[in-house]
Design a protein around this motif. Structure first.
Motif, PDB file in Angstrom:
ATOM      1  N   THR A  58       6.150   1.311  -7.426  1.00  0.00           N
ATOM      2  CA  THR A  58       7.254   0.622  -6.633  1.00  0.00           C
ATOM      3  C   THR A  58       7.988   1.799  -6.512  1.00  0.00           C
ATOM      4  O   THR A  58       7.970   2.929  -6.192  1.00  0.00           O
ATOM      5  N   LYS A  59       8.991   1.749  -5.063  1.00  0.00           N
ATOM      6  CA  LYS A  59      10.236   1.896  -4.473  1.00  0.00           C
ATOM      7  C   LYS A  59      11.154   1.317  -3.863  1.00  0.00           C
ATOM      8  O   LYS A  59      10.802   0.128  -3.971  1.00  0.00           O
ATOM      9  N   LYS A  60      12.154   1.490  -3.715  1.00  0.00           N
ATOM     10  CA  LYS A  60      13.283   1.120  -4.400  1.00  0.00           C
ATOM     11  C   LYS A  60      13.689   1.129  -3.138  1.00  0.00           C
ATOM     12  O   LYS A  60      13.900   2.532  -2.425  1.00  0.00           O
ATOM     13  N   ILE A  61      14.155   0.143  -1.483  1.00  0.00           N
ATOM     14  CA  ILE A  61      14.545   0.341  -0.401  1.00  0.00           C
ATOM     15  C   ILE A  61      15.606  -0.427  -0.405  1.00  0.00           C
ATOM     16  O   ILE A  61      15.626  -1.894  -1.050  1.00  0.00           O
ATOM     17  N   LYS A  62      16.920   0.326   0.579  1.00  0.00           N
ATOM     18  CA  LYS A  62      17.996  -0.767   0.899  1.00  0.00           C
ATOM     19  C   LYS A  62      17.469  -1.361   2.069  1.00  0.00           C
ATOM     20  O   LYS A  62      17.207  -0.803   3.640  1.00  0.00           O
ATOM     21  N   GLU A  63      17.638  -2.866   2.321  1.00  0.00           N
ATOM     22  CA  GLU A  63      17.902  -3.275   3.579  1.00  0.00           C
ATOM     23  C   GLU A  63      19.064  -4.313   3.623  1.00  0.00           C
ATOM     24  O   GLU A  63      19.215  -4.929   2.640  1.00  0.00           O
ATOM     25  N   TYR A  70       9.588  -3.206  -4.239  1.00  0.00           N
ATOM     26  CA  TYR A  70       8.718  -2.572  -3.029  1.00  0.00           C
ATOM     27  C   TYR A  70       7.453  -2.275  -4.215  1.00  0.00           C
ATOM     28  O   TYR A  70       7.122  -1.083  -4.908  1.00  0.00           O
ATOM     29  N   ILE A  71       5.976  -3.149  -4.797  1.00  0.00           N
ATOM     30  CA  ILE A  71       4.916  -2.767  -4.322  1.00  0.00           C
ATOM     31  C   ILE A  71       4.507  -1.900  -3.565  1.00  0.00           C
ATOM     32  O   ILE A  71       4.452  -2.686  -2.676  1.00  0.00           O
ATOM     33  N   ASN A  76      -8.121   0.562   1.233  1.00  0.00           N
ATOM     34  CA  ASN A  76      -9.154   1.135   1.386  1.00  0.00           C
ATOM     35  C   ASN A  76      -9.771   2.039   2.564  1.00  0.00           C
ATOM     36  O   ASN A  76     -10.528   3.243   2.127  1.00  0.00           O
ATOM     37  N   SER A  77     -10.116   1.199   3.429  1.00  0.00           N
ATOM     38  CA  SER A  77     -11.245   1.463   4.396  1.00  0.00           C
ATOM     39  C   SER A  77      -9.709   2.293   5.817  1.00  0.00           C
ATOM     40  O   SER A  77     -10.246   3.655   5.942  1.00  0.00           O
ATOM     41  N   CYS A  78      -9.627   2.106   6.044  1.00  0.00           N
ATOM     42  CA  CYS A  78      -8.295   2.266   7.583  1.00  0.00           C
ATOM     43  C   CYS A  78      -6.859   3.128   7.011  1.00  0.00           C
ATOM     44  O   CYS A  78      -5.915   3.879   7.548  1.00  0.00           O
ATOM     45  N   ASN A  79      -6.197   2.978   5.814  1.00  0.00           N
ATOM     46  CA  ASN A  79      -5.715   3.587   4.651  1.00  0.00           C
ATOM     47  C   ASN A  79      -4.047   3.010   5.032  1.00  0.00           C
ATOM     48  O   ASN A  79      -2.901   3.720   5.157  1.00  0.00           O
ATOM     49  N   ALA A  80      -3.715   1.886   5.789  1.00  0.00           N
ATOM     50  CA  ALA A  80      -2.837   0.844   6.534  1.00  0.00           C
ATOM     51  C   ALA A  80      -2.277   1.117   5.110  1.00  0.00           C
ATOM     52  O   ALA A  80      -2.634   0.188   3.828  1.00  0.00           O
ATOM     53  N   GLU A  81      -0.795   1.022   4.719  1.00  0.00           N
ATOM     54  CA  GLU A  81       0.515   0.891   4.095  1.00  0.00           C
ATOM     55  C   GLU A  81       0.933  -0.501   4.062  1.00  0.00           C
ATOM     56  O   GLU A  81       0.908  -0.920   5.583  1.00  0.00           O
ATOM     57  N   PHE A  82       1.023  -1.047   3.347  1.00  0.00           N
ATOM     58  CA  PHE A  82       1.710  -2.357   3.110  1.00  0.00           C
ATOM     59  C   PHE A  82       2.640  -2.908   1.541  1.00  0.00           C
ATOM     60  O   PHE A  82       2.280  -1.787   0.914  1.00  0.00           O
ATOM     61  N   LYS A  83       3.495  -3.358   1.702  1.00  0.00           N
ATOM     62  CA  LYS A  83       4.550  -3.542   1.171  1.00  0.00           C
ATOM     63  C   LYS A  83       4.808  -4.846   0.722  1.00  0.00           C
ATOM     64  O   LYS A  83       4.737  -5.866   1.518  1.00  0.00           O
TER      65      LYS A  83
END
Length: 93
Positions: A58-63, A70-71, A76-83
């Motif tokens: 997890t990381k803490k993000i100010k919004e 967020y996690i 695994n295929s395109c390495n796109a990052e999702f939160k």
């Protein structure tokens, strides 16, 4: 995506990954007695199936003046990052 038997799970949650106007389902679960969570999803970017296991990174993000946790998941295929906003799970006994 094959669902686990809910009677075998100590935690189960459905969520959604949204990116570039596309949405895909995300399943998060932990089997009873297992030390880690499983994340099962289809990548909204490349449409490949993913099944990840591990502890919650997890990381803490100010919004908007609030801090949210967020996690972060990577395809695994395109390495796109999702939160995904962190969920509250019961403590294991």
């Amino acid at each position: 995506m094959e669902l686990p038997n809910l009677n075998d799970c100590s935690y189960f949650k459905k969520s959604v990954l949204n990116t570039n106007g596309r949405s895909e389902k995300l399943l998060i679960y932990r089997l009873k007695g297992a030390p880690s969570y499983r994340f099962v999803f289809v990548c909204p970017m490349c449409s490949k199936n993913n099944e990840l296991a591990g502890e919650l990174n997890t990381k803490k993000i100010k919004e908007g003046g609030k801090t949210k946790e967020y996690i972060f998941l990577n395809c695994n295929s395109c390495n796109a990052e999702f939160k995904v906003e962190k969920f509250k799970a019961r403590k294991r006994a």
